[in-house]
Design a protein around this motif. Structure first.
Motif, mmCIF file in Angstrom:
data_model
loop_
_atom_site.group_PDB
_atom_site.id
_atom_site.type_symbol
_atom_site.label_atom_id
_atom_site.label_comp_id
_atom_site.label_asym_id
_atom_site.label_seq_id
_atom_site.Cartn_x
_atom_site.Cartn_y
_atom_site.Cartn_z
ATOM 1 N N ARG A 199 0.825 -1.202 0.000
ATOM 2 C CA ARG A 199 0.000 0.000 0.000
ATOM 3 C C ARG A 199 0.865 1.261 0.000
ATOM 4 O O ARG A 199 0.561 2.243 -0.685
ATOM 5 N N LEU A 200 1.952 1.248 0.759
ATOM 6 C CA LEU A 200 2.833 2.416 0.795
ATOM 7 C C LEU A 200 3.550 2.603 -0.549
ATOM 8 O O LEU A 200 3.730 3.737 -1.005
ATOM 9 N N ASP A 201 3.967 1.495 -1.204
ATOM 10 C CA ASP A 201 4.649 1.622 -2.506
ATOM 11 C C ASP A 201 3.712 2.213 -3.549
ATOM 12 O O ASP A 201 4.105 3.100 -4.324
ATOM 13 N N GLU A 202 2.457 1.757 -3.585
ATOM 14 C CA GLU A 202 1.513 2.294 -4.566
ATOM 15 C C GLU A 202 1.188 3.759 -4.276
ATOM 16 O O GLU A 202 1.022 4.563 -5.201
ATOM 17 N N ALA A 203 1.095 4.130 -2.988
ATOM 18 C CA ALA A 203 0.831 5.542 -2.648
ATOM 19 C C ALA A 203 1.995 6.428 -3.086
ATOM 20 O O ALA A 203 1.791 7.560 -3.570
ATOM 21 N N ALA A 204 3.246 5.946 -2.967
ATOM 22 C CA ALA A 204 4.401 6.737 -3.392
ATOM 23 C C ALA A 204 4.404 6.915 -4.906
ATOM 24 O O ALA A 204 4.686 8.011 -5.416
ATOM 25 N N LEU A 205 4.108 5.864 -5.654
ATOM 26 C CA LEU A 205 4.056 5.989 -7.113
ATOM 27 C C LEU A 205 2.983 6.980 -7.551
ATOM 28 O O LEU A 205 3.200 7.804 -8.451
#
Length: 228
Positions: A190-196
């Protein structure tokens, strides 16, 4: 004495039985003697003496000579052929003299053909050089018109998920992000997708090289930290 001779007479049946008994005893005695090796060897050695007493065979009558063949008849020679009278040779008239025609004049030689000129095909043009690989932009060359503002997922806050995400973005000459990839993951999807998503909405100042706009890869760190 006639009465005594009549009593000494042996019946024919008893006489035959006595003779058969005597012969059987002789045969048994002879068989018993043949069982002895010395007697059997003497009998074998004496056997050729009896063979010499056999009369020699009568010679066969020679075959009669074959009858002489009948005398051959001499063929009568054929009569001589009748003489053949040869005919006189036929004298033919001489053939008429014919004047031979003059040979035709030779045709003039054909003019030589012009030489064939082979023109080589032009060489294909050289392929264009491959484009230069996009360079890595230093951190000092990254300037924002709209900085990335990622949204912290509520589920990540509730579950206590935190970490640092490093996003690798290709910034075009127009300052827009063209390609994005996670270079370093936080360990939470979830954090990786929010950063992208936050870097995708960002706008950059076009990077320059020698005063001209250029493009290249940049690394954007996005931290996710829980409030204490």
């Amino acid at each position: 004495m006639p009465f005594a001779s009549r009593q000494d007479e042996i019946p024919p049946a008893q006489r035959r039985a006595a003779v058969a008994t005597i012969l059987a005893l002789h045969v048994a005695a002879a068989w018993g003697l043949l069982q002895v090796d010395a007697v059997r060897s003497a009998v074998v050695e004496a056997a050729p003496l009896f063979v010499e007493l056999i009369a020699p065979p009568v010679p066969e009558r020679p075959p009669e000579p074959p009858a002489p063949p009948p005398p051959s008849l001499t063929p009568k020679p054929p009569p001589p052929p009748a003489p053949v009278i040869a005919a006189a040779p036929r004298i033919e008239a001489p053939a008429a003299f014919v004047v031979p025609e003059s040979p035709p004049e030779p045709a003039p030689p054909a003019p030589p053909e012009p030489p064939v000129v082979v023109v080589a095909a032009p060489a294909p043009p050289a392929p264009p050089p491959p484009p230069a690989a996009p360079r890595e932009l230093p951190a000092s060359a990254i300037q924002y018109l709209e900085p990335p503002e990622p949204v912290y997922p509520r589920a990540s806050r509730r579950l206590g998920e935190a970490g640092l995400v490093v996003v690798r973005v290709f910034v075009g000459a127009d300052g827009l992000p063209k390609q994005l990839q996670v270079l370093h993951s936080s360990g939470f999807l979830r954090l990786d997708e929010a950063a992208l998503e936050g870097v995708r909405r960002a706008r950059f100042m076009p990077p320059t090289e020698n005063g001209r706009p250029t493009a290249g890869w940049a690394r954007i760190p996005i931290p996710f930290e829980l409030e204490k």
